[in-house]
Structures are given as structure tokens and as C-alpha cells.
Design a protein around this motif. Structure first.
Motif, PDB file in Angstrom:
ATOM      1  N   TYR A 316       0.835  -1.203   0.000  1.00 26.70           N
ATOM      2  CA  TYR A 316       0.000   0.000   0.000  1.00 26.70           C
ATOM      3  C   TYR A 316       0.874   1.258   0.000  1.00 26.70           C
ATOM      4  CZ  TYR A 316      -2.708   3.759   2.210  1.00 26.70           C
ATOM      5  OH  TYR A 316      -3.270   4.962   2.530  1.00 26.70           O
ATOM      6  N   HIS A 337      -8.197   2.033   7.131  1.00 13.57           N
ATOM      7  CA  HIS A 337      -8.769   0.958   6.324  1.00 13.57           C
ATOM      8  C   HIS A 337      -7.819  -0.237   6.184  1.00 13.57           C
ATOM      9  CE1 HIS A 337      -6.021   2.908   3.676  1.00 13.57           C
ATOM     10  NE2 HIS A 337      -6.308   2.164   2.634  1.00 13.57           N
ATOM     11  N   THR A 413     -12.017  -8.129   4.241  1.00 10.56           N
ATOM     12  CA  THR A 413     -11.762  -7.222   3.117  1.00 10.56           C
ATOM     13  C   THR A 413     -12.992  -6.390   2.749  1.00 10.56           C
ATOM     14  OG1 THR A 413     -12.241  -9.028   1.583  1.00 10.56           O
ATOM     15  CG2 THR A 413      -9.942  -8.652   2.147  1.00 10.56           C
ATOM     16  N   LEU A 414     -14.185  -6.942   2.926  1.00 14.05           N
ATOM     17  CA  LEU A 414     -15.397  -6.173   2.649  1.00 14.05           C
ATOM     18  C   LEU A 414     -15.428  -4.912   3.501  1.00 14.05           C
ATOM     19  CD1 LEU A 414     -18.305  -5.754   1.568  1.00 14.05           C
ATOM     20  CD2 LEU A 414     -19.082  -7.200   3.457  1.00 14.05           C
ATOM     21  N   TRP A 415     -15.038  -5.053   4.763  1.00 12.19           N
ATOM     22  CA  TRP A 415     -15.109  -3.922   5.681  1.00 12.19           C
ATOM     23  C   TRP A 415     -13.969  -2.942   5.449  1.00 12.19           C
ATOM     24  CZ3 TRP A 415     -19.716  -3.564   7.513  1.00 12.19           C
ATOM     25  CH2 TRP A 415     -20.491  -4.736   7.573  1.00 12.19           C
ATOM     26  N   SER A 416     -12.835  -3.433   4.951  1.00 17.66           N
ATOM     27  CA  SER A 416     -11.776  -2.528   4.530  1.00 17.66           C
ATOM     28  C   SER A 416     -12.259  -1.667   3.360  1.00 17.66           C
ATOM     29  CB  SER A 416     -10.529  -3.324   4.114  1.00 17.66           C
ATOM     30  OG  SER A 416      -9.546  -2.473   3.563  1.00 17.66           O
ATOM     31  N   LEU A 417     -12.930  -2.299   2.400  1.00 16.03           N
ATOM     32  CA  LEU A 417     -13.505  -1.565   1.272  1.00 16.03           C
ATOM     33  C   LEU A 417     -14.500  -0.514   1.758  1.00 16.03           C
ATOM     34  CD1 LEU A 417     -14.039  -1.341  -1.860  1.00 16.03           C
ATOM     35  CD2 LEU A 417     -15.884  -2.986  -1.494  1.00 16.03           C
ATOM     36  N   ALA A 418     -15.350  -0.905   2.699  1.00 18.41           N
ATOM     37  CA  ALA A 418     -16.377   0.007   3.198  1.00 18.41           C
ATOM     38  C   ALA A 418     -15.763   1.212   3.898  1.00 18.41           C
ATOM     39  CB  ALA A 418     -17.308  -0.739   4.153  1.00 18.41           C
ATOM     40  N   ALA A 420     -12.594   2.334   3.600  1.00 27.60           N
ATOM     41  CA  ALA A 420     -11.779   3.113   2.660  1.00 27.60           C
ATOM     42  C   ALA A 420     -12.630   4.049   1.821  1.00 27.60           C
ATOM     43  CB  ALA A 420     -10.990   2.172   1.757  1.00 27.60           C
ATOM     44  N   ASN A 421     -13.845   3.645   1.499  1.00 28.56           N
ATOM     45  CA  ASN A 421     -14.704   4.421   0.607  1.00 28.56           C
ATOM     46  C   ASN A 421     -15.869   5.089   1.328  1.00 28.56           C
ATOM     47  OD1 ASN A 421     -13.683   3.826  -2.312  1.00 28.56           O
ATOM     48  ND2 ASN A 421     -13.615   1.868  -1.251  1.00 28.56           N
ATOM     49  N   LEU A 423     -18.374   3.949   2.919  1.00 31.32           N
ATOM     50  CA  LEU A 423     -19.702   3.400   2.611  1.00 31.32           C
ATOM     51  C   LEU A 423     -20.572   3.380   3.861  1.00 31.32           C
ATOM     52  CD1 LEU A 423     -18.775   0.322   0.363  1.00 31.32           C
ATOM     53  CD2 LEU A 423     -19.219   2.689  -0.324  1.00 31.32           C
TER      54      LEU A 423
END
Length: 472
Positions: A316, A337, A413-418, A420-421, A423
Motif C-alpha cells: 500500500y 482501512h 476485506t469487505l469492511w476494509s472496502l467500506a 476506505a470508501n 460506505l
């Protein structure tokens, strides 16, 4: 002495350094890469890859011994420890070409197999080469931390850098350190037939949510692993095959082999940072949010920059600095994230704030959503339905998630996406997962956030009643 001028010099060919070198050269920069040890760094050779390969062997052995619940007779696994290590070596060898000198030279990177040390603000010596670079990236990683315990210098011990070379199975492995590395190796060796004792100076898996860590520790103890907490090693004595560890409170533990797994230290000793005007603090290179050091033409990424010590963080960081070093654009790191996982069985994963951290930061605004994994049909079918997901929510947005259970590392990973963005929980609830999958736990957790708002709300019931009376 050969003098080289380049756009970008990368010191260290671990995950972060390789990502920077590959990205930069393919975008048109002239790149020199230094590596005095092994291409691929700790992760490929001594860390992530070999440890997961060893855990895979251990999982197969455990499955043979615990198959009766599926209608398949239990079998005592016949373990050939040397062949297990062959498997580990083969996995490394299969991945190795991706990190090789040949691949990077093929991309156009000048690879020099030497350690680097600064001669000045933008000049580094590596063997018979002196490299002058417009920008420099330090990506030298970290090494096992071995604390100064009395007697340790006279007793044979392993770290992660030597453990995977051992081809003889330990009869009784003692592990000092109850963090992720220690607990993963404890379970791997126990499932492969060794007795295992973990000696932890504070609390095992102490950086994770204590409720969820408790699931893992209970499972490991049920497999026969002795976990000794609040046990600070004061003295180590003995010889190969007969080692004793005495703790500050007088407890004595005996075993045949010793693994030191107490943490990591950044690799800065060889660099001569002072000559480049680069400051260090708490044993790591000091960086700002853009990962620049006190020398503004030099960046530090990954473990050597302190902070979270994970391979994916180094990768990253590489993306953060490429924007800055190649295009001169502002770019800053953030950590909210960044997920991490411990690959025991069950797995333990975290992203963002734990429950305790979220309560301290957000007080009464925090809502903690829970979903027990014993309600997931796929996990029930596979007899792995033990675990929990907790999501920390503030004003409808997740600020952290903790998961313990089968494949927790995949599902964080779903919650990292959420996070980070930014959501909202409604967007997670709107996701459709195929049935039956473990991935449904994310949607079900989001559903648990809305359930009391929909099913326990008098206002909702009143509105539904009114609409039903008037619908044709």
C-alpha cells in the motif's frame, strides 16, 4: 568504482521495494534496486509464504484426525516432517520467479545484489557502485527482535529466519511470544505432532479484541497447546534437546526446542542515515503522512517506517509514494482501512477500530452490531459454525470490524472496502451474496444493524398498517 545516476533508487527488495520498482520502471522511470540478501524479502523467504504453507500441512493433518463428524473415519496422520518442509520449500520456489532478479531486469530495473549505505543526501554506495538518485526509497523491512534474556546467548534457538530450515520435528517446542507469529506456529507444530508451550509476557493476541481473541485461545488450548500468560522470561538455560525457561514469578518451563517470536525491529543499522540527514525515532525511520523522511528526497515504506508491520501495508505504501515520487503530486497514507489477520484456525481479523477503541473515540454515538457465525448455513454445513463478527458503526458508517471464525481474513476485506470508501451500512445491506456462502456474514451483519430499526419500531409498524389499509 562505478558511478550511476538514476531517477529512482530503491533500497530493499521485499514486498514494498519490489512494488515501487516494478511500478516506477513500467511508468518510464529509470530505476536501480539494491538487495544484499534475498529477493522477495522476509515475506517470501521467512514469513508469510512459508508460514502459510506450514499451516496448510498442519490443517490437512488435523482434518485426517477429525473426520468422523463428516461420516469419514478418523485416521492418525502419518507425518513426515522433512517432507512437510519440502512442501514449504516448493511453495516458496513456485512464487520465487515473480520476485526474481531475472524478472525485474526483464522489466528494465538495474538490480545490484549488495546492501546500500548513504554517502550523502542523495548518494548511496552499494559494493563497488555509487548511485546518485533524484529520489530514494528505503524499503529494508525488519528482522526478528531478540530481547536480552539472561542465558539466551548460550542456548540454541530459532527465529522465523531459521525455523523453516529445520527438518527434524521438535518433540516439545517452547515459543516466547504470544502474538500472531507465535500463535500460528504453535498451532502448526501442535497439529503436526509436537508438544507446544507458548510463554507470553502479557496477554496472548493482546492487540486484538479480547472477546474474539478468546475464541482463538480456547480453540488452541483445546488442541493441547499450553498458553502461559503474564509470564516474562527472566532466564534461559540448558542445551539442545533440554531447555528451561524461568519467568520472573518463578515458574519454570521445559522443552526441547525454542522459538523466539516476540516482535520485529526495523532494519536501519547498515544505512548510515545520519550522512543523509535522515532522522530515526523509536528504532524506525521517522516519516510524515506522505512517507517522506526528514530528507525530503528520501521516502521510507513498510516495516522500516514503523507503524503497522504487514506485507500488504508495504505494498500500500508503494502506491502512495509512486504518485508523489514520479508525478510530484500530493499523496498521503492513512491507516483506518488497513486490515490484518492471524491465520490460526479459527482465523482472527481486524480493520479499523476495535470495540474498545471505538468506545473511547466515539462514546455514546457508537453502535456495535454483532452476528454470530453459528447462523451461517454454509459454515453449519462445513461444521465450522463457531465465531463472531462485530461491526463498530457511527452515524450509519462502519469505523471498524472484528471477525473470528473460518476464513475471517478473507471476509475482513469487505469492511476494509467500506471504510476506505466511507460506505454506509445501507450499501452493505444492499449487497447480494450467493447462497450458501460464508460471505453472507457481511450482509447479515449489516442486516442486524437495521433489524431493530425496522422490526422493533412502532413508527414503522404504524406506517405499514396505514399503507395496507389504503392499498387497493
Amino acid at each position: 568504482m562505478e558511478k550511476i545516476k538514476t531517477d529512482l533508487l530503491v533500497i530493499g527488495a521485499g514486498s514494498g521495494g519490489l512494488s515501487v520498482a516494478a511500478g516506477a520502471v513500467q511508468m518510464g522511470a529509470d530505476v536501480v534496486l539494491l538487495e544484499g540478501h534475498k529477493m522477495g524479502g522476509d515475506c517470501l523467504n521467512f514469513g508469510c509464504v512459508p508460514s502459510k504453507a506450514l499451516l496448510a500441512s498442519a490443517r490437512v493433518a488435523h482434518g485426517q484426525a477429525h473426520a468422523a463428524a463428516f461420516g469419514v473415519a478418523d485416521q492418525v496422520p502419518q507425518i513426515d516432517f522433512a517432507k512437510v518442509k519440502d512442501h514449504v520449500a516448493e511453495v516458496i520456489a513456485e512464487i520465487e520467479p515473480n520476485d526474481s532478479v531475472e524478472r525485474f531486469e526483464g522489466l528494465g530495473v538495474r538490480v545490484i545484489s549488495e546492501y546500500g549505505q548513504f554517502l550523502g543526501p542523495n548518494e548511496v554506495q552499494a559494493g563497488d557502485h555509487v548511485i546518485q538518485a533524484r529520489r530514494i526509497v528505503i524499503a529494508t523491512g525488519s528482522s526478528p527482535l531478540v530481547p536480552p534474556i539472561k542465558g539466551l546467548e548460550t542456548v540454541p534457538y530459532d527465529t522465523n529466519e531459521t525455523l523453516f530450515e529445520n527438518r527434524e520435528q521438535p518433540e516439545h517446542l517452547m515459543i516466547i511470544g504470544g502474538g500472531p507469529i507465535g500463535m500460528e506456529m504453535a498451532q502448526a507444530h501442535r497439529r503436526l505432532g509436537s508438544e507446544v508451550t507458548v510463554i507470553e509476557g502479557a496477554k496472548a493476541l493482546g492487540k486484538d479484541d479480547p472477546e474474539l481473541a478468546g475464541f482463538v485461545l480456547e480453540a488452541l488450548e483445546a488442541e493441547g497447546i499450553a498458553i502461559e500468560e503474564d509470564a516474562i522470561a527472566a532466564e534461559i538455560r540448558g542445551q539442545a534437546g533440554a531447555i528451561e525457561i524461568e519467568t520472573t514469578d518463578g515458574r519454570v518451563f521445559k522443552g526441547t526446542h525454542l522459538l523466539m517470536a516476540v516482535g520485529r525491529k526495523p532494519n536501519i543499522e547498515r544505512l548510515d542515515l545520519d550522512k543523509a540527514g535522515i532522522a530515526a525515532e523509536r528504532g524506525a525511520i521517522k516519516v510524515d503522512d506522505s512517507l517522506k523522511t526528514t530528507n525530503r528526497k528520501v521516502y521510507a515504506i513498510g516495516d522500516v517506517a514503523g507503524g503497522l508491520q504487514f506485507t500488504h501495508v508495504a505494498g500500500y505504501h508503494a502506491g502512495v509514494i509512486i504518485r508523489s515520487a514520479l508525478f510530484g503530486l500530493p499523496s498521503k497514507q492513512k491507516t483506518s482501512h488497513i486490515p490484518w489477520a492471524t491465520y490460526t484456525d479459527p482465523e482472527l481479523a481486524q480493520v479499523g477500530l476495535t470495540e474498545a477503541e471505538a468506545r473511547a473515540a466515539h462514546g455514546d454515538r457508537l453502535e456495535v452490531v454483532r452476528f454470530d457465525l453459528d447462523h451461517n448455513d454454509r459454515l453449519i454445513a462445513e461444521r465450522k459454525a463457531k465465531g463472531l463478527i462485530k461491526v463498530m458503526v457511527v452515524k450509519g458508517r462502519p469505523v471498524g470490524a472484528s471477525i473470528v471464525g473460518h476464513q475471517a481474513g478473507e471476509h475482513i476485506t469487505l469492511w476494509s472496502l467500506a471504510i476506505a470508501n466511507k460506505l454506509k451500512m445501507g450499501q452493505i445491506a444492499g449487497m447480494v451474496a450467493p447462497y450458501p456462502t460464508v460471505a453472507e456474514i457481511g450482509k447479515r451483519a449489516a442486516g442486524a444493524y437495521f433489524s431493530p430499526r425496522l422490526f422493533d419500531s412502532p413508527r414503522v409498524k404504524k406506517v405499514v398498517g396505514f399503507v395496507q389499509r389504503w392499498l387497493p
